[in-house]
Design an enzyme around this catalytic site. Structure first.
Site, PDB file in Angstrom:
ATOM      1  N   LYS A 210       0.252  -0.979   0.242  1.00  0.00           N
ATOM      2  CA  LYS A 210      -0.284  -0.168   0.055  1.00  0.00           C
ATOM      3  C   LYS A 210       0.883   0.983  -0.004  1.00  0.00           C
ATOM      4  CE  LYS A 210      -1.685   2.488   3.173  1.00  0.00           C
ATOM      5  NZ  LYS A 210      -1.786   3.855   2.744  1.00  0.00           N
ATOM      6  N   GLU A 284      10.287   0.523  10.646  1.00  0.00           N
ATOM      7  CA  GLU A 284      11.167   1.382  10.166  1.00  0.00           C
ATOM      8  C   GLU A 284      10.316   2.918  10.862  1.00  0.00           C
ATOM      9  OE1 GLU A 284      14.186   1.328   9.836  1.00  0.00           O
ATOM     10  OE2 GLU A 284      14.499  -0.892   7.999  1.00  0.00           O
ATOM     11  N   CYS A 318      13.786  10.555   7.238  1.00  0.00           N
ATOM     12  CA  CYS A 318      13.647  10.104   8.665  1.00  0.00           C
ATOM     13  C   CYS A 318      14.808   9.823   9.611  1.00  0.00           C
ATOM     14  CB  CYS A 318      13.203   8.092   8.393  1.00  0.00           C
ATOM     15  SG  CYS A 318      14.344   7.230   7.684  1.00  0.00           S
ATOM     16  N   GLU A 416       9.899  14.963  16.608  1.00  0.00           N
ATOM     17  CA  GLU A 416      10.755  14.661  15.532  1.00  0.00           C
ATOM     18  C   GLU A 416       9.083  15.468  14.592  1.00  0.00           C
ATOM     19  OE1 GLU A 416       8.739  11.067  12.939  1.00  0.00           O
ATOM     20  OE2 GLU A 416      10.734  11.516  12.027  1.00  0.00           O
TER      21      GLU A 416
HETATM   22  P1  NAP Z   1       2.404   6.991   8.765  1.00  0.00           P
HETATM   23  O1  NAP Z   1       1.329   8.327   8.815  1.00  0.00           O
HETATM   24  O2  NAP Z   1       2.392   6.360   9.843  1.00  0.00           O
HETATM   25  O3  NAP Z   1       1.958   6.397   7.714  1.00  0.00           O
HETATM   26  C1  NAP Z   1       2.837   5.824   7.245  1.00  0.00           C
HETATM   27  C2  NAP Z   1       1.871   4.853   6.208  1.00  0.00           C
HETATM   28  O4  NAP Z   1       1.258   3.914   7.157  1.00  0.00           O
HETATM   29  C3  NAP Z   1       1.484   5.452   4.834  1.00  0.00           C
HETATM   30  O5  NAP Z   1       0.934   4.663   3.484  1.00  0.00           O
HETATM   31  C4  NAP Z   1      -0.026   6.174   5.680  1.00  0.00           C
HETATM   32  O6  NAP Z   1      -1.202   5.702   4.825  1.00  0.00           O
HETATM   33  C5  NAP Z   1       0.120   4.541   6.600  1.00  0.00           C
HETATM   34  N1  NAP Z   1      -1.050   4.044   7.539  1.00  0.00           N
HETATM   35  C6  NAP Z   1      -1.439   5.333   8.682  1.00  0.00           C
HETATM   36  N2  NAP Z   1      -2.782   4.591   9.482  1.00  0.00           N
HETATM   37  C7  NAP Z   1      -2.350   3.176   9.553  1.00  0.00           C
HETATM   38  C8  NAP Z   1      -2.533   2.158  10.183  1.00  0.00           C
HETATM   39  N3  NAP Z   1      -3.028   2.674  11.359  1.00  0.00           N
HETATM   40  N4  NAP Z   1      -2.312   0.922   9.798  1.00  0.00           N
HETATM   41  C9  NAP Z   1      -1.828   1.126   8.656  1.00  0.00           C
HETATM   42  N5  NAP Z   1      -1.406   2.010   8.206  1.00  0.00           N
HETATM   43  C10 NAP Z   1      -1.005   3.048   8.089  1.00  0.00           C
HETATM   44  O7  NAP Z   1       3.478   7.824   9.032  1.00  0.00           O
HETATM   45  P2  NAP Z   1       3.900   8.925   7.254  1.00  0.00           P
HETATM   46  O8  NAP Z   1       3.296  10.122   8.071  1.00  0.00           O
HETATM   47  O9  NAP Z   1       3.268   8.749   6.054  1.00  0.00           O
HETATM   48  O10 NAP Z   1       5.666   9.325   6.942  1.00  0.00           O
HETATM   49  C11 NAP Z   1       5.986   9.799   8.059  1.00  0.00           C
HETATM   50  C12 NAP Z   1       6.891   9.247   9.233  1.00  0.00           C
HETATM   51  O11 NAP Z   1       7.513   7.832   8.277  1.00  0.00           O
HETATM   52  C13 NAP Z   1       8.094   9.827  10.014  1.00  0.00           C
HETATM   53  O12 NAP Z   1       7.633   9.585  11.346  1.00  0.00           O
HETATM   54  C14 NAP Z   1       9.686   9.226   9.191  1.00  0.00           C
HETATM   55  O13 NAP Z   1      10.921   9.412  10.568  1.00  0.00           O
HETATM   56  C15 NAP Z   1       9.104   7.782   8.916  1.00  0.00           C
HETATM   57  N6  NAP Z   1      10.012   7.199   8.103  1.00  0.00           N
HETATM   58  C16 NAP Z   1      10.844   5.970   8.618  1.00  0.00           C
HETATM   59  C17 NAP Z   1      11.435   5.433   7.939  1.00  0.00           C
HETATM   60  C18 NAP Z   1      12.615   4.370   8.238  1.00  0.00           C
HETATM   61  O14 NAP Z   1      13.282   4.037   7.099  1.00  0.00           O
HETATM   62  N7  NAP Z   1      12.852   5.053   9.321  1.00  0.00           N
HETATM   63  C19 NAP Z   1      11.890   5.952   6.777  1.00  0.00           C
HETATM   64  C20 NAP Z   1      10.795   6.604   5.980  1.00  0.00           C
HETATM   65  C21 NAP Z   1       9.686   7.556   6.713  1.00  0.00           C
HETATM   66  P3  NAP Z   1      -1.854   7.080   4.692  1.00  0.00           P
HETATM   67  O15 NAP Z   1      -0.464   8.058   3.834  1.00  0.00           O
HETATM   68  O16 NAP Z   1      -3.327   6.675   3.635  1.00  0.00           O
HETATM   69  O17 NAP Z   1      -2.033   7.851   5.898  1.00  0.00           O
END
Ligand code: NAP
Ligand code: MG
Length: 506
Positions: A210, A284, A318, A416
């Protein structure tokens, strides 16, 4: 006779041509000739369906949602919203493809498909870079020079392992897990898809992925590439939708493995939900990484490193070096040079090849950043943002900025921000630097700048961070494992370590 130095001559010219006494660096910055990348190469359909079983399938929800260009606000296309029934179909399809085809496909053949995908990505690299820039808002020079080469490299690298898994884990027997459910964020859309899909296929698993709600277009292009590569139907399925779609996918009873990249908040929800199941999990998550500058560092290079560490990709990284720790004796020099360098950062149209900082991915993210900056201004700390350059009137943009002399306990130092906002604190000894760097619930990455190798080794080994860069920052390579400590998650992606989460190793 009156003589002028070259500098005085340029200043006189500026005064003559504008009638004003302007600072040359600002003048230069503002009048940099645009160099726009054409978007002609990209064809975006009005509407996209779900990619299930090698075909484009209409969502059973009958619902679609828009995806925008965050630099202009323009609606690019409508995407299908997958509901529980669509997720179920995708997982069943992936299961069938696993049982009937992929689990019987030799490592050598899996490797061939992956090489084919990698080569197609290279062939379509410019198109994919432009598409990513339009959909995500990140600068073209970054999608072109960083994201796309890495995307292809991840497929090439994992293609190399597909027929050599017994060498990756000598003396062990390995077997795939089955169906992998993968959920990715919006900050590196295609690269995160590659990090997930390439090792899963190399190890013999099938996939339902997804994409993030605001940045699905390149994942859908990758679906097309899988079909173009002749990958058997159902081995890779790509679905679109919001958080509920992701939740339905990771909670589907017939997936064997969940790989999630995103926020710590959602990571915890997923960990709780699948704890009672037999599913394997890698997370991650977020970060608040420390970037440390010692007095013996090459300061000019370190300043470039700081810029790259926090302002690269609008700070949507991230592992961004978002907490700068500077040895006290050079703090004034570092801050002075950083301010000067920030005056020449170009914020603007992501399709302009000169642009350093593009658009923030969504209005929601921009508001979140602004809210945190407002909190920072109320707390202690000196705020700085460059005076030069104006932000575009349309779209979601934020100037690079920093807060100097912040307390370790301040909100901005702990939370963050995920935007181009840096905090700066000082230290006097390596021990203090280590303890401040480790004083965070996260542990994704860190950076050390010093000319002394023994100091780098000593400090690096005491840091609780998955990746430590020395005299550089934000460098990625498919051969190198990536992942976190503590609230930054667990499991590794990339390298030989990245194969392990997709295998039963006996
Ligand atoms: P997010 O809100 O957690 O969303 C990530 C993904 O999960 C999106 O596809 C989101 O869908 C989906 N999602 C949301 N709620 C969910 C649930 N309850 N169950 C399953 N999936 C769900 O994060 P983001 O705002 O997109 O990304 C930013 C974050 O990612 C930051 O905290 C960053 O540090 C982290 N990140 C970490 C890494 C690493 O390698 N450690 C790499 C990149 C980013 P929607 O988009 O449709 O909401
Ligand atoms: Mg978009």
């Amino acid at each position: 006779m009156k003589t002028e130095t070259a500098k005085q001559g340029r200043e006189t010219m500026t005064k003559k041509s504008t009638g004003k006494n302007l600072d040359l660096s600002k003048e230069f910055h503002q009048h940099y000739a645009p160099s726009l990348e054409s978007r002609e190469i990209v064809k975006i359909a009005e509407r996209y369906e779900l990619f299930i079983g090698g075909r484009w399938v209409k969502p059973q929800t009958k619902e679609y949602f828009p995806t925008l260009n965050p630099a202009t606000g323009e609606v690019l296309s409508q995407l299908a919203r997958a509901g529980a029934a669509d997720v179920d179909l995708a997982v069943k399809t992936a299961r069938q493809a696993y049982t009937k085809v992929w689990s019987k496909t030799s490592g050598r053949d899996r490797s061939r498909y992956l090489f084919r995908i990698a080569r197609l990505i290279q062939e379509r690299s410019r198109e994919l870079a432009v598409l990513e820039t339009i959909d995500n808002g990140k600068p073209i020079k970054e999608t072109r020079d960083v994201d796309l080469p890495l995307v292809a490299a991840h497929f090439f690298y994992n293609a190399g392992w597909a027929d050599k898994l017994e060498y990756a884990f000598p003396g062990k027997k390995v077997a795939p897990l089955g169906v992998a459910a993968q959920v990715i964020p919006w900050n590196f859309p295609l690269l995160m898809a590659a990090w997930k899909i390439a090792p899963a296929l190399a190890t013999g698993n099938t996939v339902v992925l997804k994409a993030a709600e605001t940045t699905s277009l390149t994942a859908l292009a990758l679906a097309e590439i899988c079909a173009q590569a002749g990958l058997p139907d159902g081995v890779v399925n790509i679905i679109t939708g919001a958080g509920e779609t992701g939740a339905a996918l990771v909670n589907h009873p017939d997936v064997n493995k969940v790989a999630f990249t995103g926020s710590t908040e959602v990571g915890k929800i997923i960990a709780r939900a699948i704890a009672p199941t037999k599913k394997r999990l890698t997370l991650e998550l977020g970060g608040k990484s420390a970037h440390m500058i010692f007095a013996d560092a090459a300061i000019d290079q370190a300043v470039e490193g700081i810029i790259n560490g926090i302002y690269f990709n609008q700070g949507h990284v991230c592992c961004a070096g978002s907490r700068l720790l500077v040895e006290e004796s050079v703090a004034d020099e570092v801050v002075r040079k950083l301010k000067k360098r920030m005056e020449s950062i170009r914020v603007g149209n992501p399709l302009d090849k000169n642009t350093d900082i593009g658009a923030i991915n969504s209005q929601g993210e921009l508001e979140k950043i602004k809210k945190l900056v407002a909190i920072g201004k109320q707390e202690e700390g000196e705020f700085f943002e460059p005076a030069s350059g104006t932000l575009p009137s349309k779209g979601y943009f934020h100037k690079p900025c920093f807060f100097n002399r912040v307390a370790s306990s301040s909100t901005l130092n702990r939370v963050e921000i995920f935007g181009p906002v840096l905090t700066i604190t000082t230290f006097r000894t390596p021990e203090e630097a280590i303890s401040k760097a480790n004083d965070t619930p996260y542990g994704l990455a860190a950076g050390i700048w010093s000319e002394k190798g023994s100091k780098i080794h000593q400090v690096a080994s005491a840091l609780k961070a998955g990746v430590v860069w020395a005299n550089t920052y934000n460098k990625f390579d498919p051969t190198s494992p990536f992942g976190g400590y503590n609230e930054s998650g667990f499991g590794r992606e990339g390298g030989r370590h990245g194969l392990f989460p997709y295998l039963e190793v006996k």
